[in-house]
Design an enzyme around this catalytic site. Structure first.
Site, mmCIF file in Angstrom:
data_model
loop_
_atom_site.group_PDB
_atom_site.id
_atom_site.type_symbol
_atom_site.label_atom_id
_atom_site.label_comp_id
_atom_site.label_asym_id
_atom_site.label_seq_id
_atom_site.Cartn_x
_atom_site.Cartn_y
_atom_site.Cartn_z
ATOM 1 N N GLY A 71 6.559 10.941 2.062
ATOM 2 C CA GLY A 71 7.068 12.071 2.822
ATOM 3 C C GLY A 71 7.981 12.960 1.995
ATOM 4 N N THR A 72 8.791 12.347 1.165
ATOM 5 C CA THR A 72 9.733 13.122 0.352
ATOM 6 C C THR A 72 8.983 14.081 -0.566
ATOM 7 O OG1 THR A 72 11.333 11.325 0.430
ATOM 8 C CG2 THR A 72 11.592 12.918 -1.358
ATOM 9 N N ASN A 151 14.529 12.177 12.735
ATOM 10 C CA ASN A 151 14.463 10.744 12.410
ATOM 11 C C ASN A 151 15.666 9.958 12.913
ATOM 12 O OD1 ASN A 151 15.296 12.607 10.198
ATOM 13 N ND2 ASN A 151 16.138 10.710 9.341
ATOM 14 N N GLN A 179 8.032 11.484 11.280
ATOM 15 C CA GLN A 179 8.367 10.579 12.396
ATOM 16 C C GLN A 179 7.428 10.728 13.586
ATOM 17 O OE1 GLN A 179 10.481 8.081 12.481
ATOM 18 N NE2 GLN A 179 11.546 8.437 10.553
ATOM 19 N N ALA A 200 2.876 7.301 5.046
ATOM 20 C CA ALA A 200 2.112 6.152 5.555
ATOM 21 C C ALA A 200 2.999 5.021 6.065
ATOM 22 C CB ALA A 200 1.187 5.621 4.451
ATOM 23 N N HIS A 201 4.157 4.815 5.411
ATOM 24 C CA HIS A 201 4.937 3.624 5.788
ATOM 25 C C HIS A 201 5.659 3.753 7.116
ATOM 26 C CE1 HIS A 201 9.274 4.515 4.677
ATOM 27 N NE2 HIS A 201 8.696 5.511 4.046
ATOM 28 N N THR A 237 -3.350 9.836 -11.394
ATOM 29 C CA THR A 237 -4.373 8.936 -10.849
ATOM 30 C C THR A 237 -3.974 8.514 -9.446
ATOM 31 O OG1 THR A 237 -4.905 8.163 -13.051
ATOM 32 C CG2 THR A 237 -5.583 6.740 -11.229
ATOM 33 N N CYS A 325 18.307 6.286 4.623
ATOM 34 C CA CYS A 325 18.628 6.943 3.365
ATOM 35 C C CYS A 325 20.117 7.251 3.274
ATOM 36 C CB CYS A 325 17.856 8.245 3.240
ATOM 37 S SG CYS A 325 16.273 8.163 4.026
HETATM 38 N N1 PLP Z 1 11.111 13.000 6.533
HETATM 39 C C1 PLP Z 1 11.552 12.246 7.566
HETATM 40 C C2 PLP Z 1 11.768 12.891 8.894
HETATM 41 C C3 PLP Z 1 11.788 10.878 7.389
HETATM 42 O O1 PLP Z 1 12.223 10.149 8.405
HETATM 43 C C4 PLP Z 1 11.573 10.307 6.096
HETATM 44 C C5 PLP Z 1 11.868 8.884 5.847
HETATM 45 O O2 PLP Z 1 12.876 8.346 6.307
HETATM 46 C C6 PLP Z 1 11.092 11.132 5.071
HETATM 47 C C7 PLP Z 1 10.886 12.469 5.322
HETATM 48 C C8 PLP Z 1 10.827 10.595 3.704
HETATM 49 O O3 PLP Z 1 9.607 9.892 3.669
HETATM 50 P P1 PLP Z 1 9.310 8.846 2.500
HETATM 51 O O4 PLP Z 1 10.156 7.644 2.770
HETATM 52 O O5 PLP Z 1 7.843 8.550 2.621
HETATM 53 O O6 PLP Z 1 9.634 9.507 1.209
#
Ligand code: PLP
Length: 388
Positions: A71-72, A151, A179, A200-201, A237, A325
């Site tokens: 996601g980041t 989140n 989310q 995905a996680h 890759t 985080c």
């Molecule tokens: N965006 C939101 C709203 C999230 O809750 C998170 C993860 O906590 C992320 C982005 C980041 O995703 P990732 O952990 O896959 O980098």
């Protein structure tokens, strides 16, 4: 001791069906999708199947999905990619003051690069007012980025209204759906998203893989340079087993979303009602109805979130005081402060997020343990007087 996991918004366990689907791609099907031999083509076919499954979850076309490391990266790609591609057309970005750090810090970085960023305020429920977007958008605005659901407090934003305003003024619209994808219906057409981030996680897939949806025709610069993977949009890759797992997780989520939403909403409401009934000086944070089905976020006066968390952990219950985080930092959550909570209330907050393996017994255990933990901590607090 039976351990109870109530931190599904931080991450989810990988679904057993997902693990089974991934395993062959770590063992016998190890080809590189860029190779033209049979090993490579087998891996490529699997990646393309997963692309279709992920696209299907959000009503997109497979060619509009670019796999990322999570996601980041998807958020960074959307913001920096559009900023650099449209630099000549404008230098203004609009976002909200409750975004995940992945969006927030990318915006801070872009400010240093000369872009102007407006951080929209939110109301006490953490909700953005579309009227505010109207008020601040200009002809120089190239992108509006507002998350689908928060989140921390679980508030679901009025995305369709916001994207409409962005489009009326010729700006792109991005939403961080990390989310929501797989948890509530997410449809890029209904939301009016040009770009949408997923991970995905958060939906019972593996860590370290995500995707950015890029609507066909959207101008965006790549920011990972190298090989021609992902049609030249994201070099490197492919994480084949991760992508295959993501695809499977998306397929399962689509199949089970409706029943899970119903089941989780009931558990959520049971927990909210039980906590409000058993603990005094407690406030529910986030929107009362426009809220993720698995999120309970409360502030409890005269106690520290960290202390509650540690005491719950001793009883085998895993929760969170904010986003995973930001824990470890002593700064109160920027989301809670933006919603107008005092530092004290922000520090006394707890988040419970439920998921596929959460049961009614788990909720009842929290309802038994947390009031005791709060009473014990308050007994040590000189500030607390029951009922006063
Ligand atoms: N965006 C939101 C709203 C999230 O809750 C998170 C993860 O906590 C992320 C982005 C980041 O995703 P990732 O952990 O896959 O980098």
């Amino acid at each position: 001791m039976r351990r109870i996991y109530l931190d599904y918004a931080a991450t989810t366990p990988v679904h057993p069906e997902v693990v089974r689907t991934m395993l062959p791609y770590l063992t016998e099907r190890y080809g590189n999708p860029s190779s033209i031999h049979a090993f490579g083509q087998e891996a490529k076919t699997a990646v393309e199947e997963a692309r279709g499954q992920v696209a299907d979850l959000i009503g997109a076309k497979p060619e509009e999905i670019v796999f990322t490391s999570g996601g980041t990266e998807a958020d960074n790609f959307a913001l920096k990619g559009v900023a650099y591609a449209l630099r000549k057309r404008g230098d203004h970005i609009i976002t909200s003051s409750v975004e995940h750090h992945a969006v927030f810090e990318a915006c801070k970085f872009l400010e240093k690069e000369g872009f102007k960023v407006t951080y929209l305020p939110v109301d006490r429920y953490g909700m953005v007012d579309p009227e505010d977007v109207h008020r601040v958008i200009t002809d120089k605005t190239i992108l509006v980025s507002v998350m689908h659901a928060n989140n921390e407090v679980g508030t679901i934003q009025p995305i369709a209204e916001i994207s409409k305003i962005a489009h009326e003024r010729g700006a792109y619209f991005h939403t961080d759906a990390v989310q929501t994808a797989g948890h509530i219906p997410v449809d890029v057409e209904e939301l009016g998203a040009d770009l949408l981030s997923m991970s995905a996680h958060k939906l019972y897939g593996p860590k370290g893989v995500g995707a950015l949806y890029i609507r066909k025709g959207t101008r965006i610069a790549s920011f990972v340079h190298g090989g021609e993977q992902e049609r030249g949009r994201r070099a490197g890759t492919e994480n084949v087993s991760g992508i295959v797992g993501f695809g499977k997780a998306a397929e399962i989520a689509k199949r089970e979303c409706e029943t899970e939403t119903r089941r989780l909403s009931e558990l959520r409401d049971r927990l909210i009602e039980g906590l409000l009934e058993r603990i005094d000086h407690i406030n529910l944070n986030g929107h009362p109805t426009s809220r993720l089905p698995n999120n309970v976020h409360v502030s409890i006066e005269f106690v520290e979130g960290e202390s509650m968390l540690l005491n719950l952990d001793l009883e085998g219950i895993a929760a969170s005081t904010g986003s995973a985080c930001s824990s470890g930092s002593l700064e109160p959550s920027h989301v809670l402060l933006a919603m107008g909570l005092s530092h004290e209330l922000a520090h006394g907050s707890l988040r419970f997020t439920m998921g596929r393996w959460t049961t009614e017994e788990d909720i009842d255990r929290v309802l038994e343990v947390l009031p005791e933990v709060v009473a014990k901590l308050r007994a040590m607090s000189p500030l607390y007087r029951k009922g006063g």
